[in-house]
Design an enzyme around this catalytic site. Structure first.
Site, PDB file in Angstrom:
ATOM      1  N   HIS A   1       5.205   2.582   4.276  1.00  0.00           N
ATOM      2  CA  HIS A   1       4.740   3.275   3.230  1.00  0.00           C
ATOM      3  C   HIS A   1       2.943   2.572   2.359  1.00  0.00           C
ATOM      4  O   HIS A   1       2.049   3.217   1.999  1.00  0.00           O
ATOM      5  CB  HIS A   1       5.243   3.293   1.691  1.00  0.00           C
ATOM      6  CG  HIS A   1       4.815   4.894   1.246  1.00  0.00           C
ATOM      7  ND1 HIS A   1       3.742   4.981   0.903  1.00  0.00           N
ATOM      8  CD2 HIS A   1       5.706   5.678   0.854  1.00  0.00           C
ATOM      9  CE1 HIS A   1       3.728   6.924   0.465  1.00  0.00           C
ATOM     10  NE2 HIS A   1       4.671   7.590   0.415  1.00  0.00           N
TER      11      HIS A   1
ATOM     12  N   ASP B   1       0.470   7.675   4.015  1.00  0.00           N
ATOM     13  CA  ASP B   1       1.688   7.777   3.356  1.00  0.00           C
ATOM     14  C   ASP B   1       1.992   9.278   3.853  1.00  0.00           C
ATOM     15  O   ASP B   1       2.227   9.301   4.893  1.00  0.00           O
ATOM     16  CB  ASP B   1       0.258   8.859   2.048  1.00  0.00           C
ATOM     17  CG  ASP B   1      -0.210   7.507   1.281  1.00  0.00           C
ATOM     18  OD1 ASP B   1       0.163   6.262   1.109  1.00  0.00           O
ATOM     19  OD2 ASP B   1      -1.813   7.996   1.377  1.00  0.00           O
TER      20      ASP B   1
END
Length: 478
Positions: free
Chosen positions: A451, A455
């Site tokens: 992450h 995203d």
């Protein structure tokens, strides 16, 4: 002039290696290019060749793990003595004086034997003290493995002559001592009645050899290590078939060393250093299954390999990376680096762990060639023939547990990548059409991504692209 033998660095990520076996005896003459040792790394076992000629003098025993670049031996001229008479390893180019020991990665002295408490509370691995000429106690030079073998056989190391560097006692010395004993003194007889030492029985178990069918050449028919080596090298004429049972059993202790230790460290570091998240995504595979059935018929008389379902998935995963370069990247201190080439790694289960062979420039390959390479690399990995170069450079990884009946899982990212794609089993699904259920073929993809670099939405878009490619798989053939 003495020539250093250094532990080579095989592959960009190698930090240490284990000397699995010296392939030449101490003092033997070797020529440039001769196989000198068998090296076990975190990814593969390889034979290391001598870079020069000379008389071989090791400074570390077999079984020791040392960092890359460490001094592990010398190649000497006739009559020449090794510069390091203490016989302890030194980091290459460190300028350490004679007798300097090599600091281990954890800050301890790698030349000192680790202490392992015994059941009675004593130090089972500590080198025994022997009286010196001036009445004080000196340490008897011996390897940890030699002390374990001697302890198991109830042998006093003071009675064993050491042939290692500086008179150090190695496990082979204990083995030779046991072989010279009359009958089975110091060694309990196994249930099958064969005469052998604990080390020989351990090696026989590892190699899947039934000792009851081995002809021993030691005194009284005692089986020696050389007898096992002869059985391994020769066709199994004097050995009864043995069942190789490598499954762990309750009570076993599986050491975190070698490949297992490397996997443990790398996976722990991966989870510690990345913000990992996994998406699950179901994809339709009807078109892939249908096309594969057609290829079986059309390519039946050709030398083209029929792609597996995983081959289709790997090609789709590679093609989708062109549209979603954020998934083909690596995170460094200065930011997220998008990578130029798409080099696809795929996980292969091997005894003791797994390997990740790499198909370079996967996007450029037709599916038939990708299938050919994936099979060849997987077979080489399982047979221990794969080279370190074939395990380097993956920019994205695919791993499948579908063959084990797993639908969904959370794969851990290979360090250096920002994503890994897990593949579940091919199974029946249902899709409704005008209130009528239709049977479909589906599987679930598990995309774990970092992450920090990607995203959730871009990761989901990547999965959607993979699914669209699998719905129209003709584009995957070229």
């Amino acid at each position: 002039m003495a020539v250093e033998v250094l532990l080579p660095k095989i592959g960009l990520t190698m930090q240490e290696g284990t000397i699995d076996e010296w392939l030449v005896p101490v003092g033997a003459a070797v020529a440039e290019g001769d196989a000198l040792l068998r090296l076990a790394t975190d990814k593969v076992d390889v034979d290391v060749e001598a870079e020069a000629g000379g008389l071989f003098h090791p400074v570390v025993p077999a079984g020791v793990t040392v960092p890359t670049g460490a001094l592990i031996g010398w190649l000497l001229a006739e009559g020449e003595q090794p510069p390091d008479p203490a016989g302890t390893p030194m980091p290459a180019g460190s300028g350490a004086g004679a007798g300097a020991s090599l600091p281990a990665l954890n800050g301890t002295d790698a030349g000192a034997a680790p202490a392992v408490p015994s059941l009675d509370g004593t130090d089972a691995d500590a080198a025994p003290a022997v009286p010196s000429r001036n009445g004080t106690a000196d340490r008897l030079l011996s390897s940890p493995n030699a002390r374990r073998v001697a302890t198991a056989a109830d042998v006093e190391l003071t009675a064993v002559r050491g042939t290692g560097p500086g008179g150090r006692i190695v496990s082979e010395d204990v083995e030779e001592f046991l072989a010279a004993l009359p009958g089975d003194l110091g060694t309990p007889v196994p249930p099958d009645g064969t005469s052998s030492s604990p080390l020989v029985r351990k090696l026989a178990k590892e190699r899947g050899i039934d000792l009851s069918g081995v002809n021993g050449t030691g005194p009284g028919g005692r089986i020696r290590r050389s007898d096992l080596d002869a059985v391994t090298a020769a066709p199994p004429q004097n050995v009864a078939p043995a069942h190789r049972d490598t499954a762990p059993r309750p009570g076993d202790v599986l050491p975190l060393t070698g490949m297992r230790g490397t996997i443990a460290r790398r996976m722990h570091a991966s989870l510690q250093e990345m913000a990992q998240l996994t998406h699950g995504y179901e994809v339709r595979m009807d078109a892939v299954v249908s096309l594969r059935d057609r290829l079986k018929e059309e390519w039946a008389d050709s030398d083209l390999p029929v792609p597996s379902v995983n081959d289709f998935l790997m090609k789709a995963a590679a093609l989708a990376l062109r549209e979603h370069p954020l998934l083909n990247a690596t995170v460094r201190e200065d930011g997220v680096h998008l990578l130029d080439g798409i080099h696809l790694g795929f996980a292969v289960a091997v005894p003791g762990g797994l390997m990740v062979p790499v198909i370079e420039d996967a996007v450029q390959l037709p599916l038939s060639e990708m299938a050919r390479r994936s099979r060849a690399l997987a077979q080489a990995a399982r047979e221990g023939r794969i080279s370190p170069a074939q395990l380097e450079g993956a920019t994205f990884t695919v791993t499948s547990l579908g063959g084990y009946g797993v639908d969904f899982f959370t794969p851990v990212i290979n360090p250096g990548n920002v994503a890994i794609l897990g593949v579940g089993r091919l199974r029946d699904g249902v899709e409704w059409s005008d209130d009528r259920p239709l049977r479909t073929r589906v599987l679930t993809l598990s995309l774990t991504f970092d992450h920090r670099a990607v995203d959730g939405a871009p990761a989901a878009e990547y999965l959607r692209t993979v699914g669209e490619l699998l719905r129209r798989p003709l584009r995957l053939l070229v």
